[in-house]
Design a protein around this motif. Structure first.
Motif, short mmCIF file in Angstrom:
data_model
loop_
_atom_site.label_atom_id
_atom_site.label_comp_id
_atom_site.label_asym_id
_atom_site.label_seq_id
_atom_site.Cartn_x
_atom_site.Cartn_y
_atom_site.Cartn_z
N ALA A 180 6.29 9.45 -7.06
CA ALA A 180 5.86 10.40 -6.23
C ALA A 180 4.78 9.91 -5.32
O ALA A 180 4.87 10.39 -4.07
N ILE A 181 3.79 8.97 -5.70
CA ILE A 181 2.74 8.44 -4.84
C ILE A 181 3.55 7.63 -3.77
O ILE A 181 3.09 7.48 -2.60
N ALA A 182 4.61 6.92 -4.36
CA ALA A 182 5.25 5.91 -3.32
C ALA A 182 5.94 6.63 -2.39
O ALA A 182 6.15 6.20 -1.31
N SER A 183 6.68 7.89 -2.67
CA SER A 183 7.23 8.77 -1.74
C SER A 183 6.43 9.46 -0.67
O SER A 183 6.77 9.51 0.60
N VAL A 184 5.42 9.71 -1.00
CA VAL A 184 4.26 10.47 -0.31
C VAL A 184 3.72 9.42 0.73
O VAL A 184 3.48 9.72 1.95
N PHE A 185 3.44 8.16 0.27
CA PHE A 185 2.52 7.20 0.96
C PHE A 185 3.52 6.21 1.66
O PHE A 185 3.12 5.08 2.14
N ALA A 186 4.65 6.40 1.71
CA ALA A 186 5.73 5.50 2.10
C ALA A 186 5.51 5.31 3.73
O ALA A 186 5.76 4.16 4.09
N PRO A 187 4.97 6.25 4.62
CA PRO A 187 4.98 5.76 6.07
C PRO A 187 3.86 4.72 6.12
O PRO A 187 3.64 4.11 7.37
N LEU A 188 2.91 4.56 5.13
CA LEU A 188 1.99 3.39 5.30
C LEU A 188 2.59 2.03 5.39
O LEU A 188 1.75 1.09 5.79
N LYS A 189 3.73 1.83 4.94
CA LYS A 189 4.36 0.64 5.05
C LYS A 189 4.31 -0.04 6.51
O LYS A 189 4.33 -1.22 6.66
N TRP A 190 4.55 0.90 7.34
CA TRP A 190 4.56 0.50 8.68
C TRP A 190 3.19 -0.13 9.48
O TRP A 190 3.33 -0.90 10.37
N ILE A 191 2.24 0.26 8.58
CA ILE A 191 1.02 -0.30 9.00
C ILE A 191 0.26 -1.47 8.08
O ILE A 191 -0.78 -1.77 7.92
N LYS A 192 1.46 -2.22 7.12
CA LYS A 192 1.37 -3.32 6.63
C LYS A 192 0.48 -3.02 5.26
O LYS A 192 -0.42 -3.80 4.89
N ILE A 193 0.52 -1.86 4.73
CA ILE A 193 -0.28 -1.52 3.35
C ILE A 193 0.71 -1.82 2.39
O ILE A 193 1.71 -0.99 2.26
N PRO A 194 0.44 -2.37 1.48
CA PRO A 194 1.30 -2.68 0.20
C PRO A 194 1.43 -1.47 -0.75
O PRO A 194 0.47 -1.53 -1.69
N VAL A 195 1.98 -0.49 -0.36
CA VAL A 195 2.17 0.52 -1.24
C VAL A 195 2.72 0.39 -2.36
O VAL A 195 2.25 1.14 -3.55
#
Length: 309
Positions: A180-195
């Motif tokens: 659930a957390i990986a799905s919600v914060f998936a857009p943060l991968k575009w700014i190089k955050i290791p989700v």
């Protein structure tokens, strides 16, 4: 006494599977955030309603009583004790206001007749409303409106903030929380955050809690089998034994952590953003959509009617 059964903090209830287990973890995560954030700057009615709704939710989910009875009882006892202490304690409102007119002139009104040489008449005016800041007073114990509001606020927040995460972890598997957390914060991968690495660390932390409880339980059983007479040891030797137990506990936890790290390294978790973690597939069902609409409506009611006056 089995600590893993008497203190189920952070543990997942695998059986029986209730309707809370079948909900989408993203909906449950949003519901948890609603329960934790909505009491902030809310009125007394809303805080009490949130605490009561958690109890009703526990009863309606058909979770076995052995799982939540002791934990809910301890939290309710702690909440009521906090309510009693905060209500009976001084409220700290020690501001003394200076009246604009003398006190006898405020309480009494003097009426004189200049045509007749008589003594002035004194009339006592009634209070315009029935408002009273002091609700109850007996000797040195005083219950005011502020102390009652403070007691209700503290006790409801203690119960809500301690029981809501426990209920969430009880009906949601760590892998579902991670997905659930990986799905919600998936857009943060575009700014190089290791989700992926962050949620994987969260999963390992949740999985590590039962290991800590198990190590504490094993040390307690080992001490009981040795039948140590603590009264004859004295304070100094008792302190030395407890320090040895704490050192042994830390060593065992480091051994468990090293074993976990070795297992992850064998499976290819060597550097960030170089491996693919496949989580459980998430899919919304009609009941999840209805619950999401209910939570959004609940936030609307909170904004309109739940603000603190």
């Amino acid at each position: 006494m089995d600590i893993l059964r008497s203190l189920p903090i952070g543990l997942y209830l695998e059986q029986p599977i209730t309707w809370l287990h079948r909900l989408d973890p993203r909906i449950k995560l949003f519901g948890l955030l609603t329960v934790l954030l909505s009491p902030i700057q809310a009125n007394q009615t809303w805080r009490i309603a949130i605490a009561v709704s958690l109890i009703v939710l526990t009863f309606s989910s058909n979770i076995p009583m052995r799982v939540w009875k002791q934990q809910m009882g301890i939290l309710l006892l702690l909440a009521f004790m906090t309510f009693a202490i905060a209500t009976l304690s001084p409220d700290g409102f020690n501001v003394n206001s200076q009246p604009r007119r003398p006190i006898p002139e405020i309480n009494n009104t003097t009426v004189t007749n200049p045509a007749v040489n008589t003594a002035p008449l004194t009339l006592k005016l009634p209070q315009p409303t029935s408002y009273s800041y002091v609700l109850w007073k007996a000797g040195n114990i005083t219950i005011t409106r502020k102390s009652l509001d403070l007691g209700g606020r503290v006790c409801t927040l203690i119960f809500t903030y301690l029981y809501a995460p426990t209920l969430f972890l009880l009906v949601t598997a760590p892998e579902e929380i991670t997905a659930a957390i990986a799905s919600v914060f998936a857009p943060l991968k575009w700014i190089k955050i290791p989700v992926v690495e962050i949620v994987l660390t969260l999963t390992l932390a949740l999985r590590f809690v039962p290991l800590v409880l198990e190590e504490v339980q094993n040390l307690g059983r080992a001490m009981r089998t040795r039948s140590i007479n603590w009264k004859r040891l004295g304070f100094k030797r008792t302190t030395q034994i407890w320090l040895i137990l704490a050192e042994r506990l830390i060593d065992n936890l480091f051994i468990r952590a090293e074993q976990t790290a070795s297992a992850m390294q064998v499976r290819g978790f060597t550097s960030p953003n170089t491996h693919l973690v496949v989580w459980n597939p998430l899919k919304f069902f009609p009941k999840d959509i209805l619950l999401l609409i209910f939570l959004i409506t609940l936030w609307g009611v909170r904004i309109l009617f739940g603000n603190q006056v």
